[in-house]
Design a protein around this motif. Sequence first.
Motif, mmCIF file in Angstrom:
data_model
loop_
_atom_site.group_PDB
_atom_site.id
_atom_site.type_symbol
_atom_site.label_atom_id
_atom_site.label_comp_id
_atom_site.label_asym_id
_atom_site.label_seq_id
_atom_site.Cartn_x
_atom_site.Cartn_y
_atom_site.Cartn_z
ATOM 1 N N VAL A 97 0.861 -1.193 0.000
ATOM 2 C CA VAL A 97 0.000 0.000 0.000
ATOM 3 C C VAL A 97 0.891 1.235 0.000
ATOM 4 O O VAL A 97 1.935 1.271 0.660
ATOM 5 C CB VAL A 97 -0.965 -0.019 1.212
ATOM 6 C CG1 VAL A 97 -0.211 0.073 2.534
ATOM 7 C CG2 VAL A 97 -1.998 1.101 1.109
ATOM 8 N N PHE A 98 0.453 2.238 -0.784
ATOM 9 C CA PHE A 98 1.198 3.508 -0.855
ATOM 10 C C PHE A 98 0.757 4.377 0.313
ATOM 11 O O PHE A 98 -0.332 4.943 0.311
ATOM 12 C CB PHE A 98 0.906 4.203 -2.191
ATOM 13 C CG PHE A 98 1.658 5.497 -2.371
ATOM 14 C CD1 PHE A 98 3.036 5.543 -2.239
ATOM 15 C CD2 PHE A 98 0.986 6.673 -2.682
ATOM 16 C CE1 PHE A 98 3.739 6.734 -2.409
ATOM 17 C CE2 PHE A 98 1.675 7.867 -2.862
ATOM 18 C CZ PHE A 98 3.051 7.895 -2.726
ATOM 19 N N ARG A 99 1.603 4.411 1.347
ATOM 20 C CA ARG A 99 1.218 5.105 2.573
ATOM 21 C C ARG A 99 2.497 5.639 3.205
ATOM 22 O O ARG A 99 3.536 4.985 3.127
ATOM 23 C CB ARG A 99 0.563 4.083 3.507
ATOM 24 C CG ARG A 99 -0.218 4.657 4.650
ATOM 25 C CD ARG A 99 -1.096 3.587 5.291
ATOM 26 N NE ARG A 99 -0.339 2.464 5.836
ATOM 27 C CZ ARG A 99 -0.865 1.266 6.087
ATOM 28 N NH1 ARG A 99 -2.136 1.035 5.837
ATOM 29 N NH2 ARG A 99 -0.122 0.295 6.591
ATOM 30 N N GLY A 100 2.405 6.801 3.822
ATOM 31 C CA GLY A 100 3.585 7.333 4.494
ATOM 32 C C GLY A 100 3.383 8.780 4.874
ATOM 33 O O GLY A 100 2.387 9.410 4.490
ATOM 34 N N ALA A 101 4.310 9.330 5.650
ATOM 35 C CA ALA A 101 4.234 10.702 6.153
ATOM 36 C C ALA A 101 5.649 11.137 6.513
ATOM 37 O O ALA A 101 6.560 10.300 6.561
ATOM 38 C CB ALA A 101 3.322 10.728 7.384
ATOM 39 N N PRO A 102 5.853 12.438 6.777
ATOM 40 C CA PRO A 102 7.175 12.859 7.271
ATOM 41 C C PRO A 102 7.459 12.225 8.640
ATOM 42 O O PRO A 102 6.532 11.793 9.331
ATOM 43 C CB PRO A 102 7.033 14.381 7.395
ATOM 44 C CG PRO A 102 5.828 14.753 6.600
ATOM 45 C CD PRO A 102 4.923 13.565 6.612
ATOM 46 N N ILE A 103 8.700 12.223 9.040
ATOM 47 C CA ILE A 103 9.076 11.469 10.248
ATOM 48 C C ILE A 103 8.367 11.993 11.502
ATOM 49 O O ILE A 103 7.987 11.203 12.380
ATOM 50 C CB ILE A 103 10.619 11.455 10.435
ATOM 51 C CG1 ILE A 103 11.010 10.379 11.453
ATOM 52 C CG2 ILE A 103 11.158 12.825 10.820
ATOM 53 C CD1 ILE A 103 12.493 10.037 11.443
ATOM 54 N N LEU A 104 8.145 13.302 11.603
ATOM 55 C CA LEU A 104 7.502 13.832 12.816
ATOM 56 C C LEU A 104 6.032 13.427 12.901
ATOM 57 O O LEU A 104 5.433 13.494 13.975
ATOM 58 C CB LEU A 104 7.658 15.355 12.891
ATOM 59 C CG LEU A 104 9.100 15.845 13.040
ATOM 60 C CD1 LEU A 104 9.141 17.380 13.121
ATOM 61 C CD2 LEU A 104 9.787 15.226 14.265
ATOM 62 N N ASP A 105 5.465 13.020 11.784
ATOM 63 C CA ASP A 105 4.074 12.520 11.765
ATOM 64 C C ASP A 105 4.038 10.997 11.671
ATOM 65 O O ASP A 105 3.007 10.420 11.293
ATOM 66 C CB ASP A 105 3.318 13.133 10.582
ATOM 67 C CG ASP A 105 3.230 14.643 10.685
ATOM 68 O OD1 ASP A 105 3.072 15.147 11.822
ATOM 69 O OD2 ASP A 105 3.358 15.323 9.655
ATOM 70 N N THR A 106 5.155 10.369 11.968
ATOM 71 C CA THR A 106 5.221 8.904 11.907
ATOM 72 C C THR A 106 5.564 8.365 13.288
ATOM 73 O O THR A 106 6.746 8.153 13.611
ATOM 74 C CB THR A 106 6.280 8.446 10.873
ATOM 75 O OG1 THR A 106 6.011 9.063 9.607
ATOM 76 C CG2 THR A 106 6.265 6.925 10.696
ATOM 77 N N PRO A 107 4.563 8.157 14.124
ATOM 78 C CA PRO A 107 4.843 7.562 15.435
ATOM 79 C C PRO A 107 5.237 6.100 15.264
ATOM 80 O O PRO A 107 4.994 5.503 14.205
ATOM 81 C CB PRO A 107 3.499 7.695 16.165
ATOM 82 C CG PRO A 107 2.479 7.773 15.090
ATOM 83 C CD PRO A 107 3.146 8.434 13.911
ATOM 84 N N PRO A 108 5.842 5.519 16.283
ATOM 85 C CA PRO A 108 6.330 4.131 16.152
ATOM 86 C C PRO A 108 5.262 3.147 15.700
ATOM 87 O O PRO A 108 5.568 2.231 14.912
ATOM 88 C CB PRO A 108 6.822 3.808 17.572
ATOM 89 C CG PRO A 108 7.208 5.133 18.129
ATOM 90 C CD PRO A 108 6.234 6.116 17.566
ATOM 91 N N GLU A 109 4.014 3.337 16.133
ATOM 92 C CA GLU A 109 2.986 2.364 15.717
ATOM 93 C C GLU A 109 2.670 2.480 14.223
ATOM 94 O O GLU A 109 2.384 1.468 13.558
ATOM 95 C CB GLU A 109 1.711 2.480 16.568
ATOM 96 C CG GLU A 109 1.074 3.841 16.676
ATOM 97 C CD GLU A 109 1.674 4.752 17.756
ATOM 98 O OE1 GLU A 109 1.005 5.736 18.074
ATOM 99 O OE2 GLU A 109 2.805 4.515 18.258
ATOM 100 N N ALA A 110 2.757 3.693 13.645
ATOM 101 C CA ALA A 110 2.555 3.849 12.198
ATOM 102 C C ALA A 110 3.729 3.230 11.437
ATOM 103 O O ALA A 110 3.549 2.567 10.407
ATOM 104 C CB ALA A 110 2.409 5.327 11.837
ATOM 105 N N TRP A 111 4.939 3.456 11.958
ATOM 106 C CA TRP A 111 6.129 2.832 11.353
ATOM 107 C C TRP A 111 5.967 1.318 11.312
ATOM 108 O O TRP A 111 6.155 0.667 10.282
ATOM 109 C CB TRP A 111 7.374 3.221 12.175
ATOM 110 C CG TRP A 111 8.634 2.518 11.770
ATOM 111 C CD1 TRP A 111 9.048 1.274 12.201
ATOM 112 C CD2 TRP A 111 9.638 2.972 10.852
ATOM 113 N NE1 TRP A 111 10.245 0.951 11.610
ATOM 114 C CE2 TRP A 111 10.632 1.973 10.786
ATOM 115 C CE3 TRP A 111 9.782 4.138 10.088
ATOM 116 C CZ2 TRP A 111 11.763 2.090 9.978
ATOM 117 C CZ3 TRP A 111 10.921 4.259 9.290
ATOM 118 C CH2 TRP A 111 11.890 3.263 9.232
#
Length: 265
Positions: A97-111
């Motif tokens: 799936v094409f999904r992602g965000a900048p690092i500050l909007d990527t909490p560990p659970e999203a990672w």
Amino acid sequence: MRLAGRTAIVTGGAAGIGRAIAQRFAREGAHVVVADIADDESPAREGGDTVGVIEAAGGRASFVRADVTRIEDVEALFAAAAAISGRIDAVVSNAGVFRGAPILDTPPEAWDADMDLNLRSHYMVNRRAIAAMVGQDDNGGVRGRIINMTSQLGVTAPPDHLTYAVAKAGVAQLTRQLAVDYARQGILVNAVGPGRIITGHHPGEAEYLRDGTVDAATAYSLARTPFPRLGRPEDVAGAALFLASDDCTFVSGHLLMVDGGWTAY
Ligand SMILES: NC(=O)c1ccc[n+]([C@@H]2O[C@H](COP(=O)([O-])OP(=O)(O)OC[C@H]3O[C@@H](n4cnc5c(N)ncnc54)[C@H](O)[C@@H]3O)[C@@H](O)[C@H]2O)c1
């Protein structure tokens, strides 16, 4: 009929690129095992279910409902595929799936969630594929072929899609590593790196296909693509077919970009 008598698995085969690969492989004579988390018969899937379309065209296919992030589903998928002819000739690890965000909007659970699907699932599918292939007879020196779906965004860094880019780069390195580690067992491991492929069901794509309306994402992709159009699922299917066929005998650890020149630009 470049895949006559072969058995191939395509994950994420109910839609988009995976669906086009499944259809192309079936047209070339393979029995295709279509694996997907989505119901293959969902009416939302334009053109009907993948297996139904293949069978209506005279091809052979089976559907296995599988979430490739779940090890028990991956095991059941390979067991179902092995039961067809006793061997698995090609595995296309495509679901993603094409999904992602900048690092500050990527909490560990999203990672973790993004890596689970876009990287860890490829490790599980490849691991199971290698296990099946090392134990089967070789066919012209090749025991099996694995094709992993990476992306032009695994080679370049797209704005604001941290996990996607890192995962796809990981899929590329997984491909190279397994190509080296299992070369002596006769397993060819390659990856396809699509550019922007219009599947028709992502935001803005239906309008683009209908009347050429170009939204911001489409305009960005067009500007990045030297060849004067965006990609089609069939473009990727042709590349996957080469890597799954007997024409691919000495190519391994390769990333075959199908991106209209995106990564060359
Ligand atoms: N479309 C593009 O522009 C593009 C570009 C580069 C790479 N890719 C890659 O190609 C692959 C296919 O992309 P697409 O555009 O055809 O996507 P898509 O959304 O059209 O199709 C993906 C399919 O994967 C299935 N899927 C999702 N999660 C799953 C899971 N956990 N288990 C099993 N199946 C699952 C979906 O149900 C769907 O049928 C992905 O790996 C994607 O990252 C796509």
